[in-house]
Structure formats: C-alpha cells, structure tokens
Design a protein around this motif. Structure first.
Motif, PDB file in Angstrom:
ATOM      1  N   ALA A   3       0.865  -1.184   0.000  1.00 32.26           N
ATOM      2  CA  ALA A   3       0.000   0.000   0.000  1.00 32.26           C
ATOM      3  C   ALA A   3       0.895   1.224   0.000  1.00 32.26           C
ATOM      4  CB  ALA A   3      -0.894  -0.018   1.233  1.00 32.26           C
ATOM      5  N   TYR A   4       0.863   1.992  -1.076  1.00 29.27           N
ATOM      6  CA  TYR A   4       1.754   3.149  -1.203  1.00 29.27           C
ATOM      7  C   TYR A   4       1.124   4.392  -0.595  1.00 29.27           C
ATOM      8  CZ  TYR A   4       4.243   0.184  -4.507  1.00 29.27           C
ATOM      9  OH  TYR A   4       4.931  -0.841  -5.088  1.00 29.27           O
ATOM     10  N   ALA A   5       1.959   5.220  -0.019  1.00 25.75           N
ATOM     11  CA  ALA A   5       1.506   6.485   0.565  1.00 25.75           C
ATOM     12  C   ALA A   5       1.154   7.511  -0.505  1.00 25.75           C
ATOM     13  CB  ALA A   5       2.587   7.043   1.480  1.00 25.75           C
ATOM     14  N   LEU A   6       1.752   7.322  -1.721  1.00 27.15           N
ATOM     15  CA  LEU A   6       1.493   8.217  -2.846  1.00 27.15           C
ATOM     16  C   LEU A   6       1.044   7.366  -4.023  1.00 27.15           C
ATOM     17  CD1 LEU A   6       4.849  10.207  -2.706  1.00 27.15           C
ATOM     18  CD2 LEU A   6       2.696  10.849  -1.602  1.00 27.15           C
ATOM     19  N   THR A   7       0.483   7.988  -5.027  1.00 27.40           N
ATOM     20  CA  THR A   7       0.164   7.265  -6.255  1.00 27.40           C
ATOM     21  C   THR A   7       1.461   6.790  -6.896  1.00 27.40           C
ATOM     22  OG1 THR A   7      -1.758   8.677  -6.580  1.00 27.40           O
ATOM     23  CG2 THR A   7      -0.974   7.420  -8.499  1.00 27.40           C
ATOM     24  N   ALA A   8       1.586   5.491  -7.114  1.00 30.95           N
ATOM     25  CA  ALA A   8       2.818   4.944  -7.691  1.00 30.95           C
ATOM     26  C   ALA A   8       2.923   5.344  -9.159  1.00 30.95           C
ATOM     27  CB  ALA A   8       2.828   3.430  -7.556  1.00 30.95           C
ATOM     28  N   PRO A   9       4.140   5.666  -9.645  1.00 28.41           N
ATOM     29  CA  PRO A   9       4.302   5.975 -11.069  1.00 28.41           C
ATOM     30  C   PRO A   9       3.923   4.773 -11.928  1.00 28.41           C
ATOM     31  CG  PRO A   9       6.413   6.125  -9.893  1.00 28.41           C
ATOM     32  CD  PRO A   9       5.395   5.697  -8.899  1.00 28.41           C
ATOM     33  N   ALA A  10       3.331   5.050 -13.068  1.00 30.55           N
ATOM     34  CA  ALA A  10       2.942   3.978 -13.983  1.00 30.55           C
ATOM     35  C   ALA A  10       4.182   3.358 -14.627  1.00 30.55           C
ATOM     36  CB  ALA A  10       2.014   4.533 -15.063  1.00 30.55           C
ATOM     37  N   GLN A  11       4.102   2.078 -14.967  1.00 36.09           N
ATOM     38  CA  GLN A  11       5.175   1.421 -15.722  1.00 36.09           C
ATOM     39  C   GLN A  11       5.289   2.090 -17.094  1.00 36.09           C
ATOM     40  OE1 GLN A  11       7.405  -1.414 -15.262  1.00 36.09           O
ATOM     41  NE2 GLN A  11       8.138  -0.508 -17.180  1.00 36.09           N
ATOM     42  N   VAL A  12       6.490   2.552 -17.435  1.00 33.05           N
ATOM     43  CA  VAL A  12       6.726   3.139 -18.759  1.00 33.05           C
ATOM     44  C   VAL A  12       6.780   2.013 -19.784  1.00 33.05           C
ATOM     45  CG1 VAL A  12       8.381   4.431 -20.154  1.00 33.05           C
ATOM     46  CG2 VAL A  12       7.953   5.094 -17.781  1.00 33.05           C
ATOM     47  N   HIS A  13       6.141   2.216 -20.923  1.00 30.87           N
ATOM     48  CA  HIS A  13       6.163   1.162 -21.937  1.00 30.87           C
ATOM     49  C   HIS A  13       6.262   1.752 -23.338  1.00 30.87           C
ATOM     50  CE1 HIS A  13       1.783   2.103 -21.787  1.00 30.87           C
ATOM     51  NE2 HIS A  13       1.923   1.992 -23.100  1.00 30.87           N
ATOM     52  N   LEU A  14       6.601   0.888 -24.280  1.00 26.02           N
ATOM     53  CA  LEU A  14       6.616   1.240 -25.704  1.00 26.02           C
ATOM     54  C   LEU A  14       5.653   0.318 -26.437  1.00 26.02           C
ATOM     55  CD1 LEU A  14      10.469   1.670 -26.130  1.00 26.02           C
ATOM     56  CD2 LEU A  14       8.756   3.501 -26.264  1.00 26.02           C
TER      57      LEU A  14
END
Ligand code: MN
Length: 232
Positions: A3-14
């Motif tokens: 459970a993250y305290a902040l919104t987790a960054p999205a996985q970068v994809h191509l």
C-alpha cells in the motif's frame, strides 16, 4: 501488493508493431561517440572508447505528438539513433551470444542540452543535466526481431521539417550492437525491458519550437515528434 503512501508511477512502456502487447521499459542505456564522423564533428578524441550513460526511464516519449522545448537550455539538439530492446540479459554476455537477447528494434532520439554538455565535459561533471532531463528520450514502436530479423546494416535517416540532417549506415558503428551488449553487461546486469540507444551518426544540430522531427530506418516503424512551446 504494497500500500503506497502516494500514487505509484505507472510502468513506462513502448508499443510493439503488430501486437496489442506493450514493451515494459526498465532502463535506458545510451552509447556516445559510436560513429567516427560524429566524433569528428564534436572535436572529440577518436581514440577514446565510446561513452556509456543512462537516461531515466520516465524520459520516454512515445511516437507522435508534441514535446515541449525543455527548460534550462538554449541549444537543444537532436541525435537520431537506432534503439535495441532486450528480452533477456545477464552479466558478461559473450559477443557471439549477444544477439540472442534482442527482442526488437526502434528508432529514437537522444535529445540533448548541448550547451550544458560542453560545460559538463569541461568541468568533469555528471551528464544528467545534458542527457537525462524530462522528455529527452522519444522512442518509436518496437519492431520484433521475428519481423525485421537481426539488424547489422541499414540506414538511420533523420530529417527536420523534411530536410535530411542525418543519414548513415549502422555498419559504420565503432562498437557493433553485439559488442555494445557484451561490453554493457561487463558493467551492468542487463535485464528484460532494457533498451539501448546505440549512438548517433554525424549531422547533429539544434531544433526550435515548431520543428517537426522524423526518424527513419528501413524495415522499422518511423517516428515523428514536433517541438512544442517551452515547458512550463
Ligand atoms: Mn547519443
């Protein structure tokens, strides 16, 4: 799952050509000084080994659309490069096994704050300010090896507003792709999802707001981006 305290960054994809699946990007490795004609235009030492550096993964910009003219530069340069995407990795990969780790290829841009590169070189400072800034890594869709084969020759071509600025065969690389993978793996454990910008040929230059940048390699999906207004 944590459970993250902040919104987790999205996985970068191509994107992957011919597939709905995405390529998750783990790291962006970059090779500098890998074409003799580019070393000469930069007045760099021809005997030095090519340089290895990284960009942050969230510097990726997918194909199309505007990228803002970055803050903190007045000399914003393009470097069009062939990008290699890895499906597997490891330490100390032998040159004759290196191509087995390639998932596919794309065209991309190693965007550069050239004014700060000169300063970093002169003072021996790190390269993040010149190479690792926001939106500094536009990369097109990946074409899988199953579609394009292993690439050892073919032209990287780049134009600004329809005018060709860079055009060179990848066979002119000082370090070939299998050697790059092998050398990188001496320093880093290469992993699935790593991509490698393989260095730019001669013809680098500055771009400004409104310029349209086109990257091309025969057999791969082209990439186009437009330089937008200054980032704010
Ligand atoms: Mn470069």
């Amino acid at each position: 799952m944590a459970a993250y305290a902040l919104t987790a960054p999205a996985q970068v994809h191509l994107d992957i050509t011919g597939s709905d699946e995405k390529f998750p990007v783990r790291r962006i490795y970059c090779i500098g000084k890998n074409y003799l004609a580019h070393i000469r235009e930069m007045n760099a030492d021809e005997r030095d080994p090519p340089v290895i550096f990284m960009k942050p993964t969230d510097a990726i910009v997918k194909n199309g659309g505007d990228i803002p003219y970055p803050v903190f530069t007045n000399n914003y340069h393009y470097e069009c490069e062939l990008v290699v995407a890895l499906k597997s990795g490891g330490y100390n990969i032998p040159e004759d096994e290196a191509e087995d780790h390639i998932f596919g290829y794309a065209v991309g841009l190693d965007m550069t704050r050239r004014d700060h590169q000169a300063e970093a070189l002169a003072k021996g400072l790190p390269w993040e300010v010149t190479k690792g800034f926001d939106q500094s890594a536009p990369v097109g869709p990946i074409t899988p090896v199953s579609d394009c084969g292993i690439l050892r020759s073919g032209h990287v071509r780049f134009s600004v507003n329809g005018q060709v600025k860079q055009d060179a065969d990848i066979s002119l690389m000082i370090w070939k792709i299998n050697e790059i993978i092998s050398k990188l793996s001496e320093q880093h454990r290469l992993m699935p999802g790593d991509i490698i910008m393989t260095g730019t040929p001669a013809g680098v230059g500055a771009v400004v707001t409104g310029d349209v940048l086109d990257c091309h390699f025969d057999g791969l999906q082209p990439m186009q981006v437009r330089i937008g207004a200054k980032a704010a």
